[in-house]
Write a protein that holds these residues in place. Structure first.
Motif, short mmCIF file in Angstrom:
data_model
loop_
_atom_site.label_atom_id
_atom_site.label_comp_id
_atom_site.label_asym_id
_atom_site.label_seq_id
_atom_site.Cartn_x
_atom_site.Cartn_y
_atom_site.Cartn_z
N TYR A 1 -8.26 37.55 7.13
CA TYR A 1 -7.85 36.63 6.02
C TYR A 1 -9.14 36.05 5.79
O TYR A 1 -10.05 35.83 6.36
N TRP A 2 -8.96 34.95 4.66
CA TRP A 2 -9.97 34.12 4.31
C TRP A 2 -9.55 32.86 3.72
O TRP A 2 -8.68 32.66 3.13
N SER A 3 -10.34 31.64 4.10
CA SER A 3 -10.09 30.50 3.28
C SER A 3 -11.47 29.66 3.24
O SER A 3 -12.61 29.97 3.61
N ALA B 1 -4.17 39.99 2.70
CA ALA B 1 -5.19 40.28 3.45
C ALA B 1 -6.75 40.76 2.99
O ALA B 1 -6.54 41.32 1.73
N LEU B 2 -8.03 40.30 3.29
CA LEU B 2 -9.08 40.58 2.75
C LEU B 2 -9.42 42.06 3.31
O LEU B 2 -9.63 42.92 2.54
N THR C 1 -9.72 20.11 5.71
CA THR C 1 -8.94 20.30 4.40
C THR C 1 -9.52 21.55 3.91
O THR C 1 -10.67 22.11 3.83
N THR C 2 -8.38 22.51 3.68
CA THR C 2 -8.50 23.88 3.14
C THR C 2 -8.48 23.70 1.67
O THR C 2 -7.32 23.27 1.05
N VAL C 3 -9.33 24.13 1.03
CA VAL C 3 -9.20 24.17 -0.60
C VAL C 3 -8.83 25.55 -1.33
O VAL C 3 -8.57 25.25 -2.52
N LEU D 1 -13.78 33.49 7.51
CA LEU D 1 -12.96 34.88 7.56
C LEU D 1 -12.19 34.62 8.95
O LEU D 1 -12.86 34.50 10.17
N TRP D 2 -10.86 35.07 9.05
CA TRP D 2 -10.26 34.71 10.37
C TRP D 2 -9.15 35.84 10.56
O TRP D 2 -8.94 36.66 9.62
#
Length: 378
Positions: A302-304, A321-322, A313-315, A286-287
């Motif tokens: 937000y989340w990744s 926004a969360l 690597t972002t999947v 969470l960023w």
């Protein structure tokens, strides 16, 4: 998004300043500017721990043509040190931001804070919704000269049988990231500086990759090089990665982490939030992303999901926004507010079918949100 459980659990009114570490050192009246940005972890008992940043400020910082600040001064051997006040002529400073003031003139930015921060351990019930105890006797306070203007914004990760807590330590010497360690999340040992000047929002992954510690970092600066025209990314502060054999000595990873996306206005400025936590689909991170507006902008969460074997690597991710700033939560604190439009997520724990997420709301109070795992496709 909206969530069934989303509330404030700790506010400035819950801090007893009679038990502040500053008591007995300065005669000037102080107040709690904010009790916010809590690091969070689960204790061996099952209860949750919030490590709350208490920003303690002077009630009347301006007097006699000066603005005053609080500073901790290191003592002689065996002496815990003392807190004292410094005075700056008003004509030499810019006080437009309530959290700090800038010195006029000079060839670069020089600032001072209108508060001094220390960390207060607050124990919560396992669901994070009720306070069990406030541990003033275990407060984290300045211990070294590089912390003379305070200790800020704890992030807590459990890796194996150790808890690791990063904090931002503030001083004229440097604006550094410091590490604390613990075997029980109760007694903490200061391990010293692990990242040097102006590298904020360091988040240690809650688990290792190929026997190494990983962390997200966010170096700051006043100069960034442009991406080519039409690029997917925007130049500016981004979330980088680093690895370490021991959590003390860190090497920047060669590949970038999460970068500001050109199509998303809220990533005009960004940085880490909660320590990345392992899930079956990847490391959930969470960023925060910031949309330019007013003095500080609008902060959202937000989340990744990052690849379990290759966190560069972002999947999966979402541009929406969360968490949004929630004005309704702070309505009863309206007379204490000096900022709005800020939610700053700083902690996450697994709670079965949902995650418990801890955030600072409006740089004022601690917010707990129960986020179902389905929000991340888990």
């Amino acid at each position: 998004m909206t969530f069934a459980v989303d509330r404030l659990v700790f506010t400035p009114a819950d801090v007893d300043l009679a038990r502040s570490p500053l008591r007995g050192h300065i005669e000037a009246e102080t107040y709690v500017l904010g009790a916010f940005n809590p690091g969070m972890t689960r204790l061996p008992s099952g209860n949750l721990l919030l490590m709350v940043r208490v920003a303690e400020a002077l009630r009347k910082p301006m007097s006699g043509g000066h603005i005053h600040t609080i500073r901790w001064e290191e003592g002689e051997a065996g002496n815990p040190g003392r807190y004292l006040l410094d005075a700056w002529p008003l004509e030499h400073v810019d006080t437009s931001d309530p959290r700090k003031f800038l010195m006029r003139g000079g060839g670069w930015k020089v600032m001072a804070l209108t508060s001094l921060s220390w960390l207060l351990p607050v124990e919560l019930t396992p669901d994070g919704l009720d306070v069990v105890a406030v541990h003033y006797d275990r407060a984290i306070v300045p211990q070294a000269s590089y912390q003379c203007y305070g200790v800020e914004d704890a992030r807590i990760s459990r890796v194996g049988d150790r808890w690791l807590m990063t904090t931002c330590s503030v001083s004229p010497e440097r604006h550094s990231t410091t590490l604390y360690s613990s075997t029980d999340a109760v007694e903490w040992t200061l391990e010293g500086i692990v990242l040097d000047h102006q590298n904020k929002d360091m988040l240690i992954f809650e688990g290792q990759v190929d026997g190494r510690y990983w962390a997200q970092t966010r170096p700051l600066g006043d100069l960034y090089f442009a991406y080519p025209p039409g690029a997917e990314w925007r130049a500016g502060p981004s979330i980088n990665l680093a690895t370490s054999p021991d959590a003390l000595h860190w090497k920047p990873h060669d590949r970038p982490g999460i970068r500001p996306h050109a199509a998303t206005v809220s990533t005009a400025r960004m940085g880490g939030g909660a320590p990345p936590i392992r899930t079956p689909r990847g490391w959930l991170t969470l960023w925060h992303g910031v949309e330019p507006s007013g003095v500080v902008g609008v902060y959202r969460t937000y989340w990744s999901l990052l690849d379990l074997d290759d966190p560069a690597t972002t999947v999966a991710t979402e541009h929406a926004a969360l968490l949004e700033p929630a004005a309704a939560l702070t309505e009863t604190l309206r007379d204490l507010m000096y900022l709005d439009n800020v939610v700053f997520t700083t902690g996450i724990v697994d709670a079965g079918d949902h995650f418990i997420v801890a955030s600072g709301e409006a740089d004022l109070a601690c917010r707990i949100t129960h986020v179902p795992k389905s929000a991340f496709g888990l």
